[in-house]
Write a protein that holds these residues in place. Structure first.
Motif, mmCIF file in Angstrom:
data_model
loop_
_atom_site.group_PDB
_atom_site.id
_atom_site.type_symbol
_atom_site.label_atom_id
_atom_site.label_comp_id
_atom_site.label_asym_id
_atom_site.label_seq_id
_atom_site.Cartn_x
_atom_site.Cartn_y
_atom_site.Cartn_z
ATOM 1 N N ARG A 104 7.372 11.784 -2.914
ATOM 2 C CA ARG A 104 7.411 11.881 -2.085
ATOM 3 C C ARG A 104 7.754 13.888 -1.670
ATOM 4 N N ARG B 229 1.638 10.657 -1.451
ATOM 5 C CA ARG B 229 -0.165 11.551 -0.564
ATOM 6 C C ARG B 229 0.024 10.109 1.004
ATOM 7 N N PRO B 230 0.719 10.884 2.047
ATOM 8 C CA PRO B 230 1.092 10.428 3.319
ATOM 9 C C PRO B 230 0.141 9.157 4.064
ATOM 10 N N ILE B 231 0.438 8.381 4.323
ATOM 11 C CA ILE B 231 -0.940 7.812 5.061
ATOM 12 C C ILE B 231 -1.343 7.972 6.586
ATOM 13 N N GLU C 48 0.771 -0.929 0.043
ATOM 14 C CA GLU C 48 -0.264 -0.325 0.470
ATOM 15 C C GLU C 48 0.895 0.844 0.591
ATOM 16 N N GLY C 49 0.357 2.246 -0.889
ATOM 17 C CA GLY C 49 1.001 3.460 -0.633
ATOM 18 C C GLY C 49 2.218 3.482 -1.940
ATOM 19 N N ASP C 50 2.265 4.550 -3.079
ATOM 20 C CA ASP C 50 3.213 5.194 -3.615
ATOM 21 C C ASP C 50 4.154 5.721 -3.989
ATOM 22 N N LEU D 212 5.010 6.301 4.514
ATOM 23 C CA LEU D 212 4.385 6.913 2.786
ATOM 24 C C LEU D 212 4.007 5.282 2.352
ATOM 25 N N ALA D 213 4.207 4.268 3.383
ATOM 26 C CA ALA D 213 3.358 2.646 2.718
ATOM 27 C C ALA D 213 3.918 1.410 2.805
ATOM 28 N N GLU E 212 6.698 11.255 7.989
ATOM 29 C CA GLU E 212 5.189 11.209 7.415
ATOM 30 C C GLU E 212 5.611 9.187 7.071
ATOM 31 N N GLU F 79 -9.223 7.923 1.417
ATOM 32 C CA GLU F 79 -7.664 7.771 1.883
ATOM 33 C C GLU F 79 -7.531 6.160 2.509
#
Length: 339
Positions: A308, A25-27, A20-22, A227-228, A225, A92
């Motif tokens: 990011r 945007r932050p999680i 999950e995450g690219d 990220l993934a 942050e 989100e």
């Protein structure tokens, strides 16, 4: 083969799956839930793995009694599941991580022994062949996941340098002498379970890693942050990826602090500070040096950290990801021209 795609950078296919995450945007931390109740459930090891664990425990006690370097058995966690969903309005990412009790010897008996024959007379039957090959590793049984790591890509704010660390020969388990994230820590019950009953916080683990390995203190200004989430397919270890910008610190500051003592100084034997722009970082990641061996997930972590930073530089526009892809193409061209 593992039934999950592996992260590719340049012409390097890593053993890291981005779950999950690219990086665009932050999680949000409030969208991450860690479910754990102390003492409620303990990881259940197969009989053969229990035997390996007993061997490990006996060997570590022998080493301790002999005054040799040994691995202490700190309480850890096994990952029972990592579940993804989305928020209703903004879509989100939401992540729910379920943990049960385990310890470091459980980890050594499982993840380190994925390719050890289960029976002497049949070298082909291993934990990997039985539970991971031709199966979805995300759905693997919890006893194979006796570790959850928090990995941080660190940038200094005063001089914009990316921090790379090489793990020392003294660390147990995987990845000795491999280049890795700037700092990393595995979740540990003695450090990361709040005494007041609050849930485990992954960002708190990231701050602990910064303190223990780079001497970044609570009073320092840190922009952190998430990220993934990723899975090391080679060693079957879950990880959270963070980007940390140390606003008021430089590479010189970090070097000076480590020279004055840091809690886990022994875990790394070398650091490298590289300008944090995409071209410089990708040159470092992709250079053809036979002595520069990477951990499975480090290249993916640093790549997402670059994405990011590029998105932020474009005022939050996700097309910043294309800037990093363009830098990657330039890095590959420079490699080709250099022979």
């Amino acid at each position: 083969m593992n039934q999950r795609d592996a992260f590719v950078i340049g012409d390097m296919e890593t053993d890291c799956h981005i779950f999950e995450g690219d990086g665009t945007r932050p999680i949000r931390e409030e969208n991450v839930t860690v479910i754990y109740e102390a003492g409620l459930r303990r990881v259940d090891l197969p009989v053969r793995v229990q035997q390996w664990r007993q061997e490990i425990e006996a060997e570590q006690k022998r080493r301790q009694a002999a005054g040799e370097r040994f691995a202490w058995n700190n309480p850890r966690f096994a990952v029972e599941s990592v579940i993804l969903s989305r928020t209703d309005e903004d879509e989100e990412p939401q992540v729910r991580i379920s943990l049960c009790d385990a310890d470091y010897y459980d980890f050594l008996a499982t993840s380190v022994n994925l390719d050890r024959p289960l029976e002497e007379q049949d070298a082909s039957a291993t934990l990997r062949s039985q539970y991971l090959t031709n199966s979805d590793p995300v759905e693997a049984p919890s006893f194979l996941s006796c570790s959850f790591g928090v990995n941080v890509a660190v940038e200094t704010g005063r001089d914009r340098m990316m921090v790379f660390a090489r793990r020392s020969v003294h660390v147990e388990g995987h990845n000795k002498q491999r280049w890795n994230s700037s700092v990393n820590e595995g979740l540990a019950a003695i450090h990361d379970v709040p005494e007041d009953g609050r849930p485990i916080s992954l960002s708190a683990v990231a701050h602990r890693a910064l303190r223990e390995e780079l001497a970044v203190q609570d009073g320092d200004d840190v922009q952190l942050e998430l990220l993934a989430f990723a899975l090391d397919l080679r060693n079957h270890q879950w990880a959270a990826f963070y980007r940390a910008v140390l606003t008021d610190l430089s590479a010189k500051d970090l070097t000076a602090r480590r020279s004055r003592g840091v809690e886990d100084k022994w875990e790394h034997d070398q650091f490298r500070f590289v300008p944090a722009d995409p071209d410089s970082v990708l040159d470092f990641l992709l250079e053809k040096d036979p002595d520069k061996i990477w951990t499975p997930c480090a290249p993916a972590l640093f790549y997402l950290a670059l994405v990011r930073a590029a998105v932020i530089a474009r005022g939050g526009n996700p097309s910043g990801r294309l800037d990093v892809e363009a830098a990657e193409r330039r890095a590959l061209q420079r490699l080709e021209e250099s022979g």
